[in-house]
Design a protein around this motif. Structure first.
Motif, mmCIF file in Angstrom:
data_model
loop_
_atom_site.group_PDB
_atom_site.id
_atom_site.type_symbol
_atom_site.label_atom_id
_atom_site.label_comp_id
_atom_site.label_asym_id
_atom_site.label_seq_id
_atom_site.Cartn_x
_atom_site.Cartn_y
_atom_site.Cartn_z
ATOM 1 N N GLY A 75 30.477 31.586 52.007
ATOM 2 C CA GLY A 75 29.395 30.780 52.544
ATOM 3 C C GLY A 75 29.600 30.384 53.990
ATOM 4 N N THR A 76 30.257 31.263 54.763
ATOM 5 C CA THR A 76 30.531 30.956 56.170
ATOM 6 C C THR A 76 29.842 31.954 57.097
ATOM 7 N N GLN A 77 28.674 32.447 56.691
ATOM 8 C CA GLN A 77 27.860 33.280 57.569
ATOM 9 C C GLN A 77 27.073 32.391 58.533
ATOM 10 N N ALA A 78 26.577 33.000 59.598
ATOM 11 C CA ALA A 78 25.656 32.298 60.485
ATOM 12 C C ALA A 78 24.448 31.837 59.681
ATOM 13 N N ALA A 79 23.908 30.684 60.052
ATOM 14 C CA ALA A 79 22.837 30.069 59.271
ATOM 15 C C ALA A 79 21.595 30.939 59.205
ATOM 16 N N ASP A 80 21.270 31.675 60.289
ATOM 17 C CA ASP A 80 20.060 32.499 60.251
ATOM 18 C C ASP A 80 20.203 33.640 59.251
ATOM 19 N N ILE A 81 21.402 34.192 59.108
ATOM 20 C CA ILE A 81 21.634 35.242 58.120
ATOM 21 C C ILE A 81 21.456 34.701 56.711
ATOM 22 N N ALA A 82 22.106 33.588 56.424
ATOM 23 C CA ALA A 82 22.019 33.000 55.086
ATOM 24 C C ALA A 82 20.581 32.641 54.729
ATOM 25 N N GLY A 83 19.815 32.173 55.700
ATOM 26 C CA GLY A 83 18.428 31.819 55.442
ATOM 27 C C GLY A 83 17.583 33.015 55.060
ATOM 28 N N GLN A 84 17.790 34.135 55.740
ATOM 29 C CA GLN A 84 17.029 35.342 55.420
ATOM 30 C C GLN A 84 17.451 35.926 54.079
ATOM 31 N N GLN A 85 18.721 35.841 53.749
ATOM 32 C CA GLN A 85 19.173 36.289 52.437
ATOM 33 C C GLN A 85 18.518 35.470 51.331
ATOM 34 N N ALA A 86 18.425 34.159 51.548
ATOM 35 C CA ALA A 86 17.764 33.297 50.562
ATOM 36 C C ALA A 86 16.299 33.678 50.392
ATOM 37 N N ASP A 87 15.630 34.009 51.491
ATOM 38 C CA ASP A 87 14.230 34.422 51.410
ATOM 39 C C ASP A 87 14.091 35.742 50.653
ATOM 40 N N LEU A 88 15.021 36.668 50.852
ATOM 41 C CA LEU A 88 14.975 37.934 50.127
ATOM 42 C C LEU A 88 15.164 37.721 48.626
ATOM 43 N N LEU A 89 16.060 36.836 48.251
ATOM 44 C CA LEU A 89 16.272 36.553 46.836
ATOM 45 C C LEU A 89 15.072 35.837 46.225
ATOM 46 N N TRP A 90 14.397 35.027 47.032
ATOM 47 C CA TRP A 90 13.195 34.316 46.582
ATOM 48 C C TRP A 90 12.034 35.266 46.344
ATOM 49 N N ALA A 91 11.945 36.307 47.132
ATOM 50 C CA ALA A 91 10.769 37.182 47.141
ATOM 51 C C ALA A 91 10.736 38.111 45.939
ATOM 52 N N ASP A 92 9.525 38.321 45.428
ATOM 53 C CA ASP A 92 9.286 39.370 44.443
ATOM 54 C C ASP A 92 8.917 40.681 45.134
ATOM 55 N N ALA A 93 8.371 40.586 46.331
ATOM 56 C CA ALA A 93 8.010 41.761 47.119
ATOM 57 C C ALA A 93 8.230 41.447 48.589
ATOM 58 N N VAL A 94 8.614 42.471 49.339
ATOM 59 C CA VAL A 94 8.858 42.319 50.770
ATOM 60 C C VAL A 94 8.042 43.365 51.512
ATOM 61 N N ILE A 95 7.312 42.913 52.525
ATOM 62 C CA ILE A 95 6.538 43.796 53.393
ATOM 63 C C ILE A 95 7.213 43.817 54.757
ATOM 64 N N PHE A 96 7.556 44.996 55.222
ATOM 65 C CA PHE A 96 8.143 45.167 56.545
ATOM 66 C C PHE A 96 7.068 45.754 57.453
ATOM 67 N N GLN A 97 6.668 45.004 58.467
ATOM 68 C CA GLN A 97 5.615 45.472 59.367
ATOM 69 C C GLN A 97 6.169 45.624 60.774
#
Length: 265
Positions: A75-97
Protein backbone atom coordinates in the motif's frame (compact mmCIF):
# COMPACT_ATOMS: atom_id res chain seq x y z
CA UNK A 1 -23.85 -0.85 -13.47
CA UNK A 2 -20.61 1.01 -12.83
CA UNK A 3 -18.74 2.45 -15.82
CA UNK A 4 -15.28 4.03 -15.80
CA UNK A 5 -14.39 6.24 -18.77
CA UNK A 6 -10.63 6.69 -19.22
CA UNK A 7 -10.33 9.65 -21.56
CA UNK A 8 -7.23 11.07 -23.25
CA UNK A 9 -7.54 14.23 -25.34
CA UNK A 10 -6.06 17.66 -24.52
CA UNK A 11 -8.88 19.83 -25.91
CA UNK A 12 -12.30 19.85 -24.15
CA UNK A 13 -13.98 21.47 -27.17
CA UNK A 14 -12.73 18.83 -29.61
CA UNK A 15 -14.75 16.11 -31.30
CA UNK A 16 -13.46 13.77 -28.62
CA UNK A 17 -14.65 16.12 -25.92
CA UNK A 18 -18.15 16.19 -27.40
CA UNK A 19 -18.25 12.41 -27.74
CA UNK A 20 -17.06 11.94 -24.16
CA UNK A 21 -19.84 14.21 -22.89
CA UNK A 22 -22.36 12.32 -25.01
CA UNK A 23 -21.12 9.00 -23.61
CA UNK A 24 -21.46 10.12 -20.01
CA UNK A 25 -24.93 11.60 -20.59
CA UNK A 26 -26.17 8.47 -22.40
CA UNK A 27 -24.92 6.12 -19.68
CA UNK A 28 -26.23 8.23 -16.81
CA UNK A 29 -29.61 8.57 -18.51
CA UNK A 30 -29.73 4.78 -18.75
CA UNK A 31 -29.26 4.55 -14.98
CA UNK A 32 -25.56 3.70 -14.77
CA UNK A 33 -23.05 5.17 -12.34
CA UNK A 34 -20.19 6.80 -14.27
CA UNK A 35 -16.74 7.99 -13.29
CA UNK A 36 -14.42 9.81 -15.71
CA UNK A 37 -10.64 9.83 -15.59
CA UNK A 38 -9.86 12.83 -17.82
CA UNK A 39 -6.10 12.35 -17.96
CA UNK A 40 -5.13 15.74 -19.40
CA UNK A 41 -7.45 17.60 -17.02
CA UNK A 42 -5.99 15.58 -14.13
CA UNK A 43 -2.44 16.49 -15.15
CA UNK A 44 -1.69 12.77 -15.16
CA UNK A 45 1.99 11.89 -14.77
CA UNK A 46 2.73 9.69 -17.75
CA UNK A 47 6.24 8.45 -16.94
CA UNK A 48 6.54 5.31 -14.82
CA UNK A 49 9.57 5.69 -12.56
CA UNK A 50 10.85 5.20 -9.04
CA UNK A 51 8.82 8.12 -7.71
CA UNK A 52 5.74 5.89 -7.99
CA UNK A 53 7.00 3.76 -5.08
CA UNK A 54 6.91 5.85 -1.91
CA UNK A 55 9.08 3.66 0.34
CA UNK A 56 11.64 2.51 -2.19
CA UNK A 57 15.25 2.44 -1.04
CA UNK A 58 16.78 5.17 -3.24
CA UNK A 59 20.22 3.80 -2.50
CA UNK A 60 19.80 0.70 -4.66
CA UNK A 61 19.07 0.02 -8.31
CA UNK A 62 15.47 0.52 -9.40
CA UNK A 63 13.71 -2.74 -10.31
CA UNK A 64 10.38 -1.78 -11.85
CA UNK A 65 8.73 -5.17 -11.42
CA UNK A 66 9.88 -5.90 -7.88
CA UNK A 67 9.40 -2.34 -6.66
CA UNK A 68 5.97 -2.17 -8.30
CA UNK A 69 4.87 -5.39 -6.59
CA UNK A 70 6.23 -4.32 -3.20
CA UNK A 71 4.50 -0.95 -3.39
CA UNK A 72 1.22 -2.53 -4.46
CA UNK A 73 1.26 -5.23 -1.76
CA UNK A 74 2.29 -2.84 1.01
CA UNK A 75 0.00 0.00 0.00
CA UNK A 76 2.89 2.37 -0.68
CA UNK A 77 2.12 3.32 -4.28
CA UNK A 78 1.64 6.92 -5.37
CA UNK A 79 -1.86 8.07 -4.49
CA UNK A 80 -2.92 8.67 -8.11
CA UNK A 81 -2.06 5.07 -9.02
CA UNK A 82 -3.97 3.62 -6.08
CA UNK A 83 -6.98 5.79 -6.90
CA UNK A 84 -7.17 4.56 -10.48
CA UNK A 85 -6.79 0.95 -9.38
CA UNK A 86 -9.72 1.44 -7.00
CA UNK A 87 -11.80 2.85 -9.86
CA UNK A 88 -10.95 -0.15 -12.04
CA UNK A 89 -12.03 -2.56 -9.31
CA UNK A 90 -15.24 -0.55 -8.84
CA UNK A 91 -16.12 -0.62 -12.53
CA UNK A 92 -18.16 -3.29 -14.25
CA UNK A 93 -17.12 -1.87 -17.63
CA UNK A 94 -14.34 0.45 -18.77
CA UNK A 95 -14.41 2.65 -21.86
CA UNK A 96 -11.07 3.89 -23.17
CA UNK A 97 -11.51 6.90 -25.45
CA UNK A 98 -8.64 8.47 -27.36
CA UNK A 99 -7.46 9.71 -30.77
CA UNK A 100 -5.25 7.32 -32.72
CA UNK A 101 -1.84 9.03 -32.77
CA UNK A 102 0.95 7.35 -34.71
CA UNK A 103 -0.85 4.00 -34.76
CA UNK A 104 -1.39 3.88 -31.01
CA UNK A 105 -2.81 5.61 -27.98
CA UNK A 106 -1.52 9.01 -26.80
CA UNK A 107 1.54 8.80 -24.55
CA UNK A 108 -0.43 10.02 -21.54
CA UNK A 109 -2.79 7.04 -21.82
CA UNK A 110 0.05 4.56 -22.39
CA UNK A 111 1.63 6.01 -19.27
CA UNK A 112 -1.63 5.48 -17.39
CA UNK A 113 -1.47 1.80 -18.32
CA UNK A 114 2.19 1.45 -17.38
CA UNK A 115 1.67 3.03 -13.95
CA UNK A 116 -1.77 1.69 -12.99
CA UNK A 117 -1.23 -1.90 -14.19
CA UNK A 118 1.07 -2.69 -11.28
CA UNK A 119 2.86 -6.01 -10.87
CA UNK A 120 0.65 -8.18 -8.69
CA UNK A 121 -2.42 -6.20 -9.72
CA UNK A 122 -2.84 -6.50 -13.49
CA UNK A 123 0.02 -8.88 -14.27
CA UNK A 124 2.29 -11.33 -12.50
CA UNK A 125 -0.67 -13.05 -10.84
CA UNK A 126 -1.79 -16.67 -10.59
CA UNK A 127 -0.08 -20.05 -10.67
CA UNK A 128 2.85 -20.66 -13.02
CA UNK A 129 3.34 -24.34 -13.79
CA UNK A 130 3.48 -26.80 -16.68
CA UNK A 131 -0.34 -26.73 -16.80
CA UNK A 132 -1.23 -23.12 -16.08
CA UNK A 133 0.87 -20.09 -17.04
CA UNK A 134 -0.40 -17.32 -14.83
CA UNK A 135 -3.83 -15.70 -14.82
CA UNK A 136 -3.55 -14.03 -18.21
CA UNK A 137 -5.43 -13.66 -21.50
CA UNK A 138 -8.99 -14.13 -20.33
CA UNK A 139 -8.17 -14.47 -16.65
CA UNK A 140 -6.87 -12.08 -14.01
CA UNK A 141 -8.17 -9.24 -11.89
CA UNK A 142 -10.50 -7.91 -14.61
CA UNK A 143 -12.17 -11.23 -15.44
CA UNK A 144 -15.90 -10.71 -15.76
CA UNK A 145 -15.54 -7.01 -16.57
CA UNK A 146 -16.07 -5.52 -20.02
CA UNK A 147 -13.92 -3.06 -21.93
CA UNK A 148 -14.44 -1.10 -25.14
CA UNK A 149 -12.34 1.33 -27.14
CA UNK A 150 -13.77 4.51 -28.64
CA UNK A 151 -11.14 5.68 -31.12
CA UNK A 152 -11.00 8.62 -33.53
CA UNK A 153 -8.69 8.85 -36.51
CA UNK A 154 -8.14 11.25 -39.37
CA UNK A 155 -7.73 8.45 -41.90
CA UNK A 156 -10.50 7.15 -44.11
CA UNK A 157 -12.18 3.85 -43.28
CA UNK A 158 -10.72 2.39 -46.48
CA UNK A 159 -7.21 3.25 -45.25
CA UNK A 160 -7.78 0.80 -42.39
CA UNK A 161 -9.60 -1.87 -44.41
CA UNK A 162 -8.42 -5.36 -45.29
CA UNK A 163 -6.28 -3.98 -48.15
CA UNK A 164 -5.72 -0.50 -46.73
CA UNK A 165 -2.27 1.06 -46.57
CA UNK A 166 -2.44 1.49 -42.78
CA UNK A 167 -3.36 -2.13 -42.16
CA UNK A 168 -6.69 -3.48 -40.92
CA UNK A 169 -7.93 -1.52 -37.92
CA UNK A 170 -8.30 -4.79 -35.98
CA UNK A 171 -4.56 -5.39 -36.43
CA UNK A 172 -3.60 -1.81 -35.60
CA UNK A 173 -5.55 -2.02 -32.33
CA UNK A 174 -4.59 -5.63 -31.51
CA UNK A 175 -1.79 -4.68 -29.08
CA UNK A 176 -4.43 -2.76 -27.11
CA UNK A 177 -7.47 -5.03 -27.40
CA UNK A 178 -5.60 -8.32 -27.00
CA UNK A 179 -2.63 -7.11 -24.97
CA UNK A 180 -3.67 -4.27 -22.69
CA UNK A 181 -7.29 -5.42 -22.27
CA UNK A 182 -7.65 -9.18 -22.82
CA UNK A 183 -4.34 -9.95 -21.08
CA UNK A 184 -5.58 -8.92 -17.59
CA UNK A 185 -8.96 -10.53 -18.14
CA UNK A 186 -11.38 -8.08 -19.74
CA UNK A 187 -14.08 -9.28 -22.11
CA UNK A 188 -13.24 -6.93 -24.97
CA UNK A 189 -15.99 -5.58 -27.20
CA UNK A 190 -15.31 -4.66 -30.83
CA UNK A 191 -14.02 -1.07 -30.94
CA UNK A 192 -16.02 1.96 -31.94
CA UNK A 193 -13.90 3.73 -34.56
CA UNK A 194 -14.75 7.16 -35.96
CA UNK A 195 -12.87 7.80 -39.23
CA UNK A 196 -11.99 10.96 -41.17
CA UNK A 197 -12.53 13.25 -38.22
CA UNK A 198 -11.57 16.40 -40.13
CA UNK A 199 -14.73 16.00 -42.23
CA UNK A 200 -17.37 16.03 -39.51
CA UNK A 201 -20.34 18.09 -40.68
CA UNK A 202 -23.46 18.31 -38.49
CA UNK A 203 -25.38 15.55 -40.24
CA UNK A 204 -22.49 13.09 -39.99
CA UNK A 205 -21.85 14.03 -36.35
CA UNK A 206 -25.48 13.20 -35.55
CA UNK A 207 -25.04 9.83 -37.27
CA UNK A 208 -21.81 9.14 -35.36
CA UNK A 209 -23.51 9.91 -32.05
CA UNK A 210 -26.40 7.60 -32.91
CA UNK A 211 -24.01 4.75 -33.74
CA UNK A 212 -22.04 5.36 -30.55
CA UNK A 213 -25.28 5.46 -28.57
CA UNK A 214 -26.28 2.05 -29.90
CA UNK A 215 -22.94 0.58 -28.87
CA UNK A 216 -23.24 2.12 -25.40
CA UNK A 217 -26.72 0.63 -25.08
CA UNK A 218 -25.21 -2.77 -25.90
CA UNK A 219 -22.31 -2.50 -23.49
CA UNK A 220 -23.55 -5.53 -21.52
CA UNK A 221 -25.29 -7.46 -24.28
CA UNK A 222 -23.06 -7.23 -27.37
CA UNK A 223 -20.79 -10.20 -28.01
CA UNK A 224 -17.12 -9.61 -27.16
CA UNK A 225 -14.25 -10.33 -29.54
CA UNK A 226 -13.72 -14.12 -29.54
CA UNK A 227 -10.14 -14.09 -28.26
CA UNK A 228 -8.85 -17.50 -27.20
CA UNK A 229 -8.22 -18.09 -23.49
CA UNK A 230 -4.57 -18.80 -22.74
CA UNK A 231 -5.27 -21.57 -20.22
CA UNK A 232 -8.37 -22.91 -21.98
CA UNK A 233 -6.60 -25.73 -23.79
CA UNK A 234 -5.76 -24.08 -27.12
CA UNK A 235 -2.11 -23.31 -26.32
CA UNK A 236 0.92 -25.42 -25.53
CA UNK A 237 2.19 -24.57 -22.04
CA UNK A 238 4.74 -23.23 -21.25
CA UNK A 239 5.64 -22.47 -24.91
CA UNK A 240 2.33 -20.56 -25.27
CA UNK A 241 2.04 -21.47 -28.94
CA UNK A 242 -1.29 -22.36 -30.54
CA UNK A 243 -1.75 -26.10 -30.84
CA UNK A 244 -1.67 -27.52 -34.40
CA UNK A 245 -4.97 -27.75 -36.25
CA UNK A 246 -6.69 -24.86 -34.48
CA UNK A 247 -5.66 -22.10 -36.86
CA UNK A 248 -8.13 -21.03 -39.56
CA UNK A 249 -7.87 -22.00 -43.21
CA UNK A 250 -5.28 -24.41 -44.55
CA UNK A 251 -3.15 -24.55 -41.42
CA UNK A 252 -0.65 -22.01 -42.73
CA UNK A 253 -2.24 -18.96 -41.13
CA UNK A 254 0.01 -16.66 -39.16
CA UNK A 255 -0.40 -13.46 -37.21
CA UNK A 256 -3.16 -12.06 -35.10
CA UNK A 257 -6.10 -13.92 -36.63
CA UNK A 258 -5.02 -17.30 -35.23
CA UNK A 259 -5.79 -16.03 -31.73
CA UNK A 260 -9.48 -15.73 -32.55
CA UNK A 261 -11.70 -18.75 -32.02
CA UNK A 262 -13.12 -20.19 -35.21
CA UNK A 263 -16.89 -20.03 -35.53
CA UNK A 264 -17.07 -23.81 -35.84
CA UNK A 265 -14.94 -24.43 -32.74
Amino acid sequence: MNVLVVYAHPEPQSLNGSLKSFTVERLVRAGHDVRVSDLYAMGWKAAADGEDFLERDRGRRLDMMKDSKHAYVTGTQAADIAGQQADLLWADAVIFQFPLWWFGMPAILKGWVERVYAYGFAYGVGEYSDKHWGDRYGEGVFKGKRAMLVVTTGGWESHYGARGINGPIEDVLFPITHGILHYPGFDVLPPVVIYRTSKMEDARFAHVREQLGQRLDGLWTDAPIAFRKQNGGDYEIPALTLKPGLEPGDGLARGFEIHLQRRDS
